[in-house]
Design a protein around this motif. Sequence first.
Motif, short mmCIF file in Angstrom:
data_model
loop_
_atom_site.label_atom_id
_atom_site.label_comp_id
_atom_site.label_asym_id
_atom_site.label_seq_id
_atom_site.Cartn_x
_atom_site.Cartn_y
_atom_site.Cartn_z
N MET A 1 0.86 -1.18 0.00
CA MET A 1 0.00 0.00 0.00
C MET A 1 0.90 1.23 0.00
SD MET A 1 -2.83 1.22 2.84
CE MET A 1 -3.56 -0.37 2.90
N GLY A 2 0.54 2.21 -0.79
CA GLY A 2 1.33 3.43 -0.86
C GLY A 2 1.17 4.27 0.39
N MET A 3 2.04 5.27 0.50
CA MET A 3 2.04 6.13 1.68
C MET A 3 0.70 6.84 1.84
SD MET A 3 4.53 9.26 2.94
CE MET A 3 5.89 8.64 2.03
N MET A 4 0.12 7.33 0.76
CA MET A 4 -1.16 8.04 0.85
C MET A 4 -2.27 7.10 1.30
SD MET A 4 -0.52 11.13 0.43
CE MET A 4 -2.15 11.80 0.34
N GLY A 5 -2.26 5.88 0.79
CA GLY A 5 -3.25 4.89 1.22
C GLY A 5 -3.12 4.57 2.69
N LYS A 6 -1.88 4.45 3.14
CA LYS A 6 -1.62 4.16 4.55
C LYS A 6 -2.10 5.32 5.43
CE LYS A 6 0.80 1.58 7.58
NZ LYS A 6 0.36 0.31 8.04
N LEU A 7 -1.86 6.54 4.98
CA LEU A 7 -2.30 7.71 5.74
C LEU A 7 -3.83 7.80 5.81
CD1 LEU A 7 0.29 10.39 4.58
CD2 LEU A 7 0.17 9.27 6.81
N LYS A 8 -4.49 7.49 4.71
CA LYS A 8 -5.96 7.50 4.70
C LYS A 8 -6.51 6.42 5.62
CE LYS A 8 -6.80 9.66 0.26
NZ LYS A 8 -7.49 9.60 -1.00
N GLU A 9 -5.88 5.27 5.60
CA GLU A 9 -6.31 4.17 6.49
C GLU A 9 -6.12 4.57 7.95
OE1 GLU A 9 -4.48 -0.07 7.69
OE2 GLU A 9 -4.80 0.21 5.54
N THR A 10 -5.00 5.23 8.24
CA THR A 10 -4.73 5.68 9.60
C THR A 10 -5.76 6.72 10.03
OG1 THR A 10 -2.38 5.24 9.39
CG2 THR A 10 -3.04 6.79 11.12
N GLN A 11 -6.10 7.64 9.14
CA GLN A 11 -7.11 8.66 9.45
C GLN A 11 -8.46 8.01 9.77
OE1 GLN A 11 -6.63 11.90 9.98
NE2 GLN A 11 -8.77 12.10 10.55
N ALA A 12 -8.82 6.99 9.01
CA ALA A 12 -10.07 6.28 9.28
C ALA A 12 -10.03 5.60 10.64
CB ALA A 12 -10.33 5.26 8.17
N ALA B 1 -2.61 7.93 20.20
CA ALA B 1 -1.19 7.77 19.87
C ALA B 1 -0.90 6.37 19.36
CB ALA B 1 -0.32 8.10 21.08
N ALA B 2 -1.54 5.38 19.97
CA ALA B 2 -1.32 3.99 19.54
C ALA B 2 -1.78 3.79 18.10
CB ALA B 2 -2.05 3.03 20.47
N VAL B 3 -2.94 4.33 17.77
CA VAL B 3 -3.47 4.21 16.41
C VAL B 3 -2.57 4.97 15.43
CG1 VAL B 3 -5.39 4.82 14.88
CG2 VAL B 3 -5.85 3.88 17.14
N THR B 4 -2.16 6.15 15.81
CA THR B 4 -1.35 6.98 14.93
C THR B 4 0.02 6.35 14.70
OG1 THR B 4 -2.46 8.96 15.76
CG2 THR B 4 -0.39 9.30 14.61
N LYS B 5 0.65 5.87 15.77
CA LYS B 5 1.97 5.26 15.64
C LYS B 5 1.91 4.03 14.75
CE LYS B 5 5.82 3.38 18.22
NZ LYS B 5 6.38 3.01 19.51
N ASP B 6 0.89 3.23 14.94
CA ASP B 6 0.73 2.01 14.16
C ASP B 6 0.55 2.31 12.67
OD1 ASP B 6 0.39 -0.87 13.86
OD2 ASP B 6 -1.74 -0.43 13.49
N GLY B 7 -0.07 3.45 12.37
CA GLY B 7 -0.40 3.74 10.97
C GLY B 7 0.56 4.65 10.25
#
Length: 102
Positions: free
Chosen positions: A1-12, A85-91
């Motif tokens: 998964m690309g960086m943008m996809g990973k960031l969108k997944e993390t935001q969700a 923080a846990a969700v953000t760090k993981d994503g």
Amino acid sequence: MGMMGKLKETQAKIEETKKRLDFVLIDEQSRDGLLKVTLTANRTIKSIEINQELLEDKEQLEDYLILTLNNAITRASEINEVELAAVTKDGMPDIPGLDLFK
């Protein structure tokens, strides 16, 4: 998964976590149990229980409310920050030299 996809997944995931934290309840009470408050981990007050004894002294009631609510808000904030923080760090993508969560 690309960086943008990973960031969108993390935001969700962050949004899901915020919604879940609306159902995490923190109960706090004064040392003597005369005042009890319940709020969510998102710092929304759900209930306040005041013993009749406190209703007779406005200044004392105000002091109790300030102390007890501040304690509850502190606890809720700590839970909120840890969970997000846990969700953000993981994503977060692995970017060399960018270690935000040490």
